[in-house]
Design a protein around this motif. Structure first.
Motif, PDB file in Angstrom:
ATOM      1  N   PHE A 119     -28.315 -17.161  22.185  1.00  0.00           N
ATOM      2  CA  PHE A 119     -26.825 -16.558  22.123  1.00  0.00           C
ATOM      3  C   PHE A 119     -26.355 -16.049  21.212  1.00  0.00           C
ATOM      4  N   LEU A 120     -26.322 -16.890  20.012  1.00  0.00           N
ATOM      5  CA  LEU A 120     -25.599 -16.694  18.975  1.00  0.00           C
ATOM      6  C   LEU A 120     -26.377 -15.603  18.098  1.00  0.00           C
ATOM      7  N   LYS A 121     -27.695 -15.407  18.158  1.00  0.00           N
ATOM      8  CA  LYS A 121     -28.543 -14.606  17.219  1.00  0.00           C
ATOM      9  C   LYS A 121     -28.582 -13.152  18.024  1.00  0.00           C
ATOM     10  N   ARG A 122     -28.404 -13.156  19.364  1.00  0.00           N
ATOM     11  CA  ARG A 122     -28.181 -11.652  19.887  1.00  0.00           C
ATOM     12  C   ARG A 122     -27.291 -10.717  19.182  1.00  0.00           C
ATOM     13  N   PRO A 123     -25.932 -11.324  19.258  1.00  0.00           N
ATOM     14  CA  PRO A 123     -25.188 -10.298  18.671  1.00  0.00           C
ATOM     15  C   PRO A 123     -25.309 -10.012  17.008  1.00  0.00           C
ATOM     16  N   LEU A 124     -25.903 -10.975  16.609  1.00  0.00           N
ATOM     17  CA  LEU A 124     -26.407 -10.708  15.124  1.00  0.00           C
ATOM     18  C   LEU A 124     -27.449  -9.808  14.998  1.00  0.00           C
ATOM     19  N   LEU A 125     -28.352  -9.945  16.038  1.00  0.00           N
ATOM     20  CA  LEU A 125     -29.469  -8.872  15.766  1.00  0.00           C
ATOM     21  C   LEU A 125     -28.982  -7.352  16.080  1.00  0.00           C
ATOM     22  N   LEU A 126     -28.143  -7.377  17.211  1.00  0.00           N
ATOM     23  CA  LEU A 126     -27.346  -6.068  17.613  1.00  0.00           C
ATOM     24  C   LEU A 126     -26.539  -5.453  16.227  1.00  0.00           C
ATOM     25  N   GLY A 127     -25.763  -6.273  15.648  1.00  0.00           N
ATOM     26  CA  GLY A 127     -25.261  -5.863  14.669  1.00  0.00           C
ATOM     27  C   GLY A 127     -25.898  -5.475  13.502  1.00  0.00           C
ATOM     28  N   LEU A 128     -27.056  -6.074  13.252  1.00  0.00           N
ATOM     29  CA  LEU A 128     -27.825  -5.597  12.256  1.00  0.00           C
ATOM     30  C   LEU A 128     -28.511  -4.332  12.694  1.00  0.00           C
ATOM     31  N   ILE A 129     -28.965  -4.108  13.760  1.00  0.00           N
ATOM     32  CA  ILE A 129     -29.587  -2.922  14.281  1.00  0.00           C
ATOM     33  C   ILE A 129     -28.672  -1.499  14.058  1.00  0.00           C
ATOM     34  N   ALA A 130     -27.281  -2.014  14.419  1.00  0.00           N
ATOM     35  CA  ALA A 130     -26.081  -0.915  14.546  1.00  0.00           C
ATOM     36  C   ALA A 130     -26.105  -0.486  12.748  1.00  0.00           C
ATOM     37  N   LEU A 131     -25.802  -1.509  12.127  1.00  0.00           N
ATOM     38  CA  LEU A 131     -25.518  -1.108  10.690  1.00  0.00           C
ATOM     39  C   LEU A 131     -26.898  -0.411   9.840  1.00  0.00           C
ATOM     40  N   GLY A 132     -28.097  -0.807  10.325  1.00  0.00           N
ATOM     41  CA  GLY A 132     -29.520  -0.501   9.902  1.00  0.00           C
ATOM     42  C   GLY A 132     -29.531   0.959  10.118  1.00  0.00           C
ATOM     43  N   THR A 133     -29.313   1.493  11.421  1.00  0.00           N
ATOM     44  CA  THR A 133     -29.069   2.839  11.791  1.00  0.00           C
ATOM     45  C   THR A 133     -28.088   3.631  10.942  1.00  0.00           C
ATOM     46  N   HIS A 134     -26.761   3.188  10.694  1.00  0.00           N
ATOM     47  CA  HIS A 134     -26.069   3.719   9.985  1.00  0.00           C
ATOM     48  C   HIS A 134     -26.525   3.940   8.386  1.00  0.00           C
ATOM     49  N   VAL A 135     -27.116   2.909   7.981  1.00  0.00           N
ATOM     50  CA  VAL A 135     -27.272   3.005   6.303  1.00  0.00           C
ATOM     51  C   VAL A 135     -28.434   3.965   6.288  1.00  0.00           C
ATOM     52  N   TRP A 136     -29.622   3.669   7.326  1.00  0.00           N
ATOM     53  CA  TRP A 136     -30.689   4.733   7.389  1.00  0.00           C
ATOM     54  C   TRP A 136     -30.352   6.352   7.309  1.00  0.00           C
ATOM     55  N   THR A 137     -29.255   6.512   8.225  1.00  0.00           N
ATOM     56  CA  THR A 137     -28.843   7.844   8.249  1.00  0.00           C
ATOM     57  C   THR A 137     -28.056   8.542   7.170  1.00  0.00           C
ATOM     58  N   ILE A 138     -27.305   7.842   6.379  1.00  0.00           N
ATOM     59  CA  ILE A 138     -26.350   8.344   5.285  1.00  0.00           C
ATOM     60  C   ILE A 138     -27.639   8.200   3.964  1.00  0.00           C
ATOM     61  N   GLN A 139     -28.689   7.478   4.086  1.00  0.00           N
ATOM     62  CA  GLN A 139     -29.567   7.667   2.944  1.00  0.00           C
ATOM     63  C   GLN A 139     -30.769   8.376   2.891  1.00  0.00           C
ATOM     64  N   LYS A 140     -30.662   9.368   4.100  1.00  0.00           N
ATOM     65  CA  LYS A 140     -31.781  10.341   4.365  1.00  0.00           C
ATOM     66  C   LYS A 140     -31.351  11.578   3.145  1.00  0.00           C
ATOM     67  N   GLU A 141     -32.638  12.283   2.970  1.00  0.00           N
ATOM     68  CA  GLU A 141     -32.747  13.186   2.018  1.00  0.00           C
ATOM     69  C   GLU A 141     -31.991  14.297   2.239  1.00  0.00           C
ATOM     70  N   PHE A 142     -31.312  15.302   1.293  1.00  0.00           N
ATOM     71  CA  PHE A 142     -30.883  16.481   1.636  1.00  0.00           C
ATOM     72  C   PHE A 142     -31.742  17.430   2.157  1.00  0.00           C
ATOM     73  N   VAL A 143     -31.249  18.328   3.285  1.00  0.00           N
ATOM     74  CA  VAL A 143     -32.052  19.421   3.828  1.00  0.00           C
ATOM     75  C   VAL A 143     -31.489  20.567   3.679  1.00  0.00           C
ATOM     76  N   ASP A 144     -32.103  21.752   3.569  1.00  0.00           N
ATOM     77  CA  ASP A 144     -31.882  23.145   3.463  1.00  0.00           C
ATOM     78  C   ASP A 144     -31.055  23.388   5.002  1.00  0.00           C
ATOM     79  N   ILE A 145     -30.018  24.070   4.815  1.00  0.00           N
ATOM     80  CA  ILE A 145     -28.995  24.306   6.002  1.00  0.00           C
ATOM     81  C   ILE A 145     -28.680  25.850   6.106  1.00  0.00           C
ATOM     82  N   SER A 146     -28.028  26.579   6.809  1.00  0.00           N
ATOM     83  CA  SER A 146     -27.588  28.009   6.673  1.00  0.00           C
ATOM     84  C   SER A 146     -26.471  27.998   5.851  1.00  0.00           C
ATOM     85  N   LYS A 147     -26.077  29.182   5.404  1.00  0.00           N
ATOM     86  CA  LYS A 147     -25.125  29.335   4.362  1.00  0.00           C
ATOM     87  C   LYS A 147     -23.656  29.578   5.297  1.00  0.00           C
ATOM     88  N   ASN A 148     -24.174  30.044   6.507  1.00  0.00           N
ATOM     89  CA  ASN A 148     -23.020  30.133   7.297  1.00  0.00           C
ATOM     90  C   ASN A 148     -22.426  28.990   8.254  1.00  0.00           C
TER      91      ASN A 148
END
Length: 238
Positions: A28-57
């Motif tokens: 029961f104690l490990k479930r919230p820890l795993l959930l928190g790690l998954i949530a933080l991992g998703t956030h860190v992975w998202t902000i560490q992605k490479e830059f991609v080209d977008i429209s100038k507009n």
């Protein structure tokens, strides 16, 4: 006896939780820890992605450029704001959104990322700061020394002519990331006095004089200094 055992004390292990068998409580104690790690991992992975080209507009790019130009013009104290060559002409520059629109409004994607980060922190912080005791083996070296110290200290301060000895260990736990041990012990009154050293082989009182106690002790151990401190103790006669 516990003093003599200190001479044979092995070097202390690293201050980390011992390997435990999974129980319903520990899972029961490990479930919230795993959930928190998954949530933080998703956030860190998202902000560490490479830059991609977008429209100038792109709305956010247009707003960012307007903000940058305004900041640049202010820093250089020029009469007229400058427009980046090749990006927009005078007419297009006039259509740039005002700087007062900074920062861009939140979108569902941004809100989802922020929500995942907040959720991860909410779940992880109570878990990391948890002061719960975890089950450990009753034959753990430092736990055995703490038990002997607790019984020794109890006999020294308890107002009884006869000494008590350990009968049973009902609970053995350690506080996470520390050497603080919690123990629930059953003690029995012997026919020996407190000055006797061999209490383990001393017979128990029998008949009307028989006494047994249920005690809970919390001991803070400093094994590398051969020091033990009794933090709390409660006893009830059976």
């Amino acid at each position: 006896m516990w003093r003599a055992a200190q001479k044979l004390l092995p070097p202390p292990p690293p201050m980390c939780p011992q390997t435990l068998v999974l129980t319903k409580d520990s899972m029961f104690l490990k479930r919230p820890l795993l959930l928190g790690l998954i949530a933080l991992g998703t956030h860190v992975w998202t902000i560490q992605k490479e830059f991609v080209d977008i429209s100038k507009n792109h709305d956010y790019l247009v707003t960012s450029v307007a903000f940058s130009l305004a900041q640049f013009s202010e820093d250089n104290m020029e009469e007229h704001s400058q427009v980046v060559g090749g990006w927009a002409g005078p007419e297009e520059a006039a259509t740039l959104p005002p700087v007062c629109c900074w920062p861009p409004r939140l979108t569902p994607d941004r809100m989802l990322l922020k929500a995942s980060l907040i959720l991860g922190l909410i779940v992880l912080v109570p878990h990391v700061c948890s002061s719960d005791f975890m089950d450990i083996g009753r034959r753990t070296n430092y736990f055995i020394l703490c038990v002997e110290f607790a019984v020794f200290h109890f006999n020294q301060v308890y107002p009884d002519e006869y000494a008590y000895k350990l009968l049973w260990v009902r609970r053995s736990q350690r506080k996470q990331f520390t050497f603080i041990y919690l123990m629930e012990l059953e003690l029995g009154q012997t026919i020996c006095t407190k000055e006797d050293e061999d209490l383990e082989n001393c017979p128990l009182q029998e008949g009307p004089e028989e006494k047994k106690l249920d005690c809970t002790f919390i001991v803070d151990a400093r094994p590398w200094l051969s020091q033990f401190f009794l933090l709390n103790s409660t006893c009830m006669q059976k």
